[in-house]
Design a protein around this motif. Structure first.
Motif, PDB file in Angstrom:
ATOM      1  N   ILE A 131     -16.097 -16.100  82.755  1.00  0.00           N
ATOM      2  CA  ILE A 131     -15.864 -16.194  81.381  1.00  0.00           C
ATOM      3  C   ILE A 131     -15.872 -14.940  80.654  1.00  0.00           C
ATOM      4  CG2 ILE A 131     -17.448 -16.872  79.425  1.00  0.00           C
ATOM      5  CD1 ILE A 131     -18.257 -19.290  80.731  1.00  0.00           C
ATOM      6  N   TRP A 134     -12.589 -13.416  80.309  1.00  0.00           N
ATOM      7  CA  TRP A 134     -11.759 -13.748  79.327  1.00  0.00           C
ATOM      8  C   TRP A 134     -12.194 -13.343  77.794  1.00  0.00           C
ATOM      9  CZ3 TRP A 134      -7.430 -16.653  79.091  1.00  0.00           C
ATOM     10  CH2 TRP A 134      -6.721 -16.986  80.255  1.00  0.00           C
ATOM     11  N   THR A 154     -17.537 -18.385  72.418  1.00  0.00           N
ATOM     12  CA  THR A 154     -16.419 -18.958  72.269  1.00  0.00           C
ATOM     13  C   THR A 154     -15.694 -19.477  73.450  1.00  0.00           C
ATOM     14  OG1 THR A 154     -16.028 -17.659  70.203  1.00  0.00           O
ATOM     15  CG2 THR A 154     -13.985 -18.625  71.255  1.00  0.00           C
ATOM     16  N   GLU A 155     -15.588 -18.500  74.541  1.00  0.00           N
ATOM     17  CA  GLU A 155     -14.989 -18.950  75.588  1.00  0.00           C
ATOM     18  C   GLU A 155     -15.717 -19.908  76.544  1.00  0.00           C
ATOM     19  OE1 GLU A 155     -12.066 -18.075  76.326  1.00  0.00           O
ATOM     20  OE2 GLU A 155     -11.641 -16.509  74.880  1.00  0.00           O
ATOM     21  N   THR A 156     -17.124 -19.853  76.631  1.00  0.00           N
ATOM     22  CA  THR A 156     -18.156 -20.838  77.053  1.00  0.00           C
ATOM     23  C   THR A 156     -17.639 -22.015  76.613  1.00  0.00           C
ATOM     24  OG1 THR A 156     -19.769 -19.140  77.596  1.00  0.00           O
ATOM     25  CG2 THR A 156     -20.453 -21.382  77.719  1.00  0.00           C
ATOM     26  N   ALA A 157     -17.435 -22.328  75.321  1.00  0.00           N
ATOM     27  CA  ALA A 157     -17.206 -23.574  74.664  1.00  0.00           C
ATOM     28  C   ALA A 157     -15.863 -24.112  75.041  1.00  0.00           C
ATOM     29  CB  ALA A 157     -17.396 -23.432  73.087  1.00  0.00           C
ATOM     30  N   ARG A 158     -14.897 -23.187  75.084  1.00  0.00           N
ATOM     31  CA  ARG A 158     -13.562 -23.612  75.195  1.00  0.00           C
ATOM     32  C   ARG A 158     -13.375 -23.943  76.959  1.00  0.00           C
ATOM     33  NH1 ARG A 158      -8.348 -20.806  76.848  1.00  0.00           N
ATOM     34  NH2 ARG A 158      -9.484 -18.600  77.248  1.00  0.00           N
ATOM     35  N   PHE A 159     -14.104 -23.561  77.705  1.00  0.00           N
ATOM     36  CA  PHE A 159     -13.814 -24.045  79.229  1.00  0.00           C
ATOM     37  C   PHE A 159     -14.812 -25.200  79.506  1.00  0.00           C
ATOM     38  CE2 PHE A 159     -12.075 -19.814  79.650  1.00  0.00           C
ATOM     39  CZ  PHE A 159     -10.853 -20.160  79.946  1.00  0.00           C
ATOM     40  N   GLY A 160     -15.965 -25.352  78.642  1.00  0.00           N
ATOM     41  CA  GLY A 160     -16.997 -26.166  78.936  1.00  0.00           C
ATOM     42  C   GLY A 160     -17.491 -26.424  80.388  1.00  0.00           C
ATOM     43  N   ILE A 164     -11.955 -22.657  85.254  1.00  0.00           N
ATOM     44  CA  ILE A 164     -11.855 -21.420  84.657  1.00  0.00           C
ATOM     45  C   ILE A 164     -10.714 -20.758  85.374  1.00  0.00           C
ATOM     46  CG2 ILE A 164     -12.561 -19.248  83.638  1.00  0.00           C
ATOM     47  CD1 ILE A 164     -15.442 -20.309  83.679  1.00  0.00           C
TER      48      ILE A 164
END
Length: 210
Positions: A131, A134, A154-160, A164
């Motif tokens: 993460i 990114w 933001t990236e953590t939420a995007r990839f759930g 990755i």
């Protein structure tokens, strides 16, 4: 004990490394010994690069693989070192293991690792490190720590909890050595230095004055 007394009492290792003919095998032995004696990151190495104007730059990175073809590390390709290597694909490495009083220097030409190598290594990294790759715009100005933490969130939420993938701007480099030099501390500054250079299908070895 003074520093000079400590230096005078330094002992060479029982194995005379200067008799060895394979620098990669010797490096492997030294790295394994460093892994047993260094308190942190025995694979840490100073990486020196230069920009298109020849101005040098140096920083610490982590060695992630090595073999007869060279020494591998990974980075953001848009970082300063990534840009410098794109403009001038030559680099030098310096390993220093204080606990062993040893040093290894490598100079060579640089090439990108394969897509398969980069994908495999990226997949092996901790999830938060993936993460972070990114989220971080490495080497570029950062307005605040909060901005970085926000990007990570933001990236953590995007990839759930999903997969990755490796960012297209993140990969590795391999330094193919044109020189490998081993240095072992000796008493009264009478160190042992041996330099290996590629020669035919093998290596040419030369002792150097300390």
């Amino acid at each position: 004990m003074t520093l000079r007394e400590q230096d005078a009492s330094a002992q060479l290792t029982s194995r005379d490394f200067t008799e060895r003919g394979d620098p990669i095998a010797l490096f492997s032995e030294w790295l394994k010994e460093a892994e047993a004696s260094e308190p942190n990151d025995p694979n840490a190495v100073a990486l020196a690069t230069a920009d298109a104007d020849g101005l040098p730059d140096v920083r610490m990175v982590l060695l992630k693989a090595y073999d007869e073809d060279g020494f591998v590390f990974y980075t953001n390709l848009e970082s300063r070192k990534g840009e410098q290597l794109a403009a001038n694909p030559k680099a030098a490495l310096c390993f220093h293991w204080k606990s062993l009083a040893r040093q290894v220097r490598v100079r060579g030409n640089v090439s990108p690792v394969s897509t398969e190598e980069a994908d495999a290594y990226f997949a092996s990294r901790a999830r938060l490190s993936r993460i972070g790759a990114w989220a971080s715009r490495q080497s570029r100005p950062l307005e605040s720590r909060f901005a970085l933490e926000k990007a990570v969130a933001t990236e953590t939420a995007r990839f759930g909890t999903g997969k990755i993938p490796r960012p297209p701007y993140w990969s590795g480099f391999r330094i193919a050595p044109v020189q490998i030099e081993f240095w072992n501390n000796g008493a009264f500054r009478l160190h042992d230095r041996v330099r290996f250079t590629p020669h035919g299908d093998g290596w040419m070895k030369q002792r150097l004055y300390p």
